[in-house]
Design an enzyme around this catalytic site. Structure first.
Site, PDB file in Angstrom:
ATOM      1  N   LYS A   1      15.818  -5.367  24.653  1.00 24.66           N
ATOM      2  CA  LYS A   1      16.844  -5.525  25.693  1.00 24.66           C
ATOM      3  C   LYS A   1      16.508  -4.666  26.909  1.00 24.66           C
ATOM      4  O   LYS A   1      16.728  -5.081  28.051  1.00 24.66           O
ATOM      5  CB  LYS A   1      18.217  -5.142  25.138  1.00 24.66           C
ATOM      6  CG  LYS A   1      18.770  -6.100  24.100  1.00 24.66           C
ATOM      7  CD  LYS A   1      19.128  -7.446  24.714  1.00 24.66           C
ATOM      8  CE  LYS A   1      19.796  -8.345  23.688  1.00 24.66           C
ATOM      9  NZ  LYS A   1      20.142  -9.675  24.247  1.00 24.66           N
TER      10      LYS A   1
ATOM     11  N   LYS B   1      11.523 -15.595  17.451  1.00 26.65           N
ATOM     12  CA  LYS B   1      12.418 -15.875  16.344  1.00 26.65           C
ATOM     13  C   LYS B   1      13.523 -16.840  16.779  1.00 26.65           C
ATOM     14  O   LYS B   1      14.033 -16.740  17.895  1.00 26.65           O
ATOM     15  CB  LYS B   1      13.035 -14.564  15.839  1.00 26.65           C
ATOM     16  CG  LYS B   1      13.947 -14.713  14.628  1.00 26.65           C
ATOM     17  CD  LYS B   1      14.410 -13.367  14.152  1.00 26.65           C
ATOM     18  CE  LYS B   1      15.410 -12.738  15.095  1.00 26.65           C
ATOM     19  NZ  LYS B   1      16.744 -13.360  15.019  1.00 26.65           N
TER      20      LYS B   1
ATOM     21  N   LYS C   1      20.584 -17.586  17.683  1.00 24.88           N
ATOM     22  CA  LYS C   1      21.775 -18.264  18.199  1.00 24.88           C
ATOM     23  C   LYS C   1      22.088 -17.854  19.624  1.00 24.88           C
ATOM     24  O   LYS C   1      22.873 -18.511  20.314  1.00 24.88           O
ATOM     25  CB  LYS C   1      22.979 -17.989  17.303  1.00 24.88           C
ATOM     26  CG  LYS C   1      23.417 -16.549  17.204  1.00 24.88           C
ATOM     27  CD  LYS C   1      24.617 -16.415  16.290  1.00 24.88           C
ATOM     28  CE  LYS C   1      25.110 -14.968  16.209  1.00 24.88           C
ATOM     29  NZ  LYS C   1      24.134 -14.077  15.549  1.00 24.88           N
TER      30      LYS C   1
END
Length: 272
Positions: free
Chosen positions: A48, A134, A137
């Site tokens: 992040k 990966k 969602k």
């Protein structure tokens, strides 16, 4: 969804984390033991920070930085002995072990139980649109992932458009052919593939198939897994009484379990 995939409330304790305050209480106590250096090396925080632009970590929130402590508290407050996770969560389990052992050493007694990590056979499922990342969602592209609520048509469409390559044939080579290898992983772990020892053997079994045919078989395998779950979910999600009862009973059981562990922690640090 937990009920839809087959968890039985009579055997499994299912509850909303927010219904058990002991999770947050233990998180704060463990935060006093957590190393900022260790937290700063956590993969999610580094990723992040790297993707947040020129501001770096300055624009990120404390909750993201300290989230691994809450994850550790979720596990340690119930004295879990083993935790099944995917490969990407192994680092978080190692942190939970580290913080439990550090706490025990600090108070001079074994109050917290360091959990063992159980890695799933399907260690990591990759994105359908970018198979070197990966499946997530939170990916902005909905075609990158399969949801347990996706219809059969949507599943077929997503897998049909999955990124592969222009090489001939079918082979399992994650570095050279990540897209095709990801489809073979999904097919292999779906349980629908012919009995073979591994994905390499599965690729050999599919020798002569086109990539289009591979995608069709993978789509059908995923539909066979997801379809029954989706149907159970659609019947359960409208049954507010059943879900409410499971959550209420689960919270009561989880609360009793958590309060026991939290009481020992508070006593160890002089808060009781």
């Amino acid at each position: 969804m937990l009920l839809a995939i087959g968890l039985d409330p009579k055997r499994s304790i299912i509850f909303h984390q927010s219904d058990v305050p002991a999770h947050a209480e233990l998180m704060w106590i463990l935060s006093c033991q957590a190393s900022m250096g260790y937290l700063g090396r956590m993969t999610q925080w580094k990723d992040k920070s790297a993707s947040s632009g020129s501001g770096g970590s300055d624009n990120l929130k404390l909750g993201l930085f300290s989230y691994p402590v809450l994850q550790a508290a979720d596990i340690l407050v119930h004295r879990a002995t083993h935790v099944p996770v995917g490969h990407d969560q192994a680092q978080h389990l190692e942190f939970a072990r580290q913080i439990a052992n550090g706490f025990n050493e600090a108070v001079g007694k074994n109050v917290l139980l360091a959990p063992q990590t159980l890695i799933s056979p399907a260690k990591r499922v990759m994105s359908l649109t970018d198979p070197v990342k990966k499946m997530s969602k939170s990916d902005p592209n909905p075609k990158s992932r399969i949801l347990l609520t996706d219809s059969n048509e949507v599943i077929r469409s997503k897998i049909k458009s999955a990124m592969t390559d222009s090489f001939d044939g079918i082979s399992y080579e994650p570095e050279r052919r990540p897209g095709v290898s990801n489809l073979l992983d999904i097919y292999y772990h779906s349980g629908e593939a012919i009995e073979v020892d591994d994905q390499v053997a599965l690729a050999h079994h599919l020798e002569g198939h086109s990539l289009k045919a591979l995608k069709e078989e993978v789509a059908m395998a995923v539909i066979n897994v997801v379809g029954p779950i989706r149907e159970r979910y659609e019947s359960i999600v409208h049954d507010k009484a059943t879900m409410g009862s499971a959550a209420e009973e689960g919270a009561e059981k989880a609360g009793r379990s958590a309060r026991k562990a939290l009481s020992k922690v508070k006593k160890a640090v002089g808060l009781s």
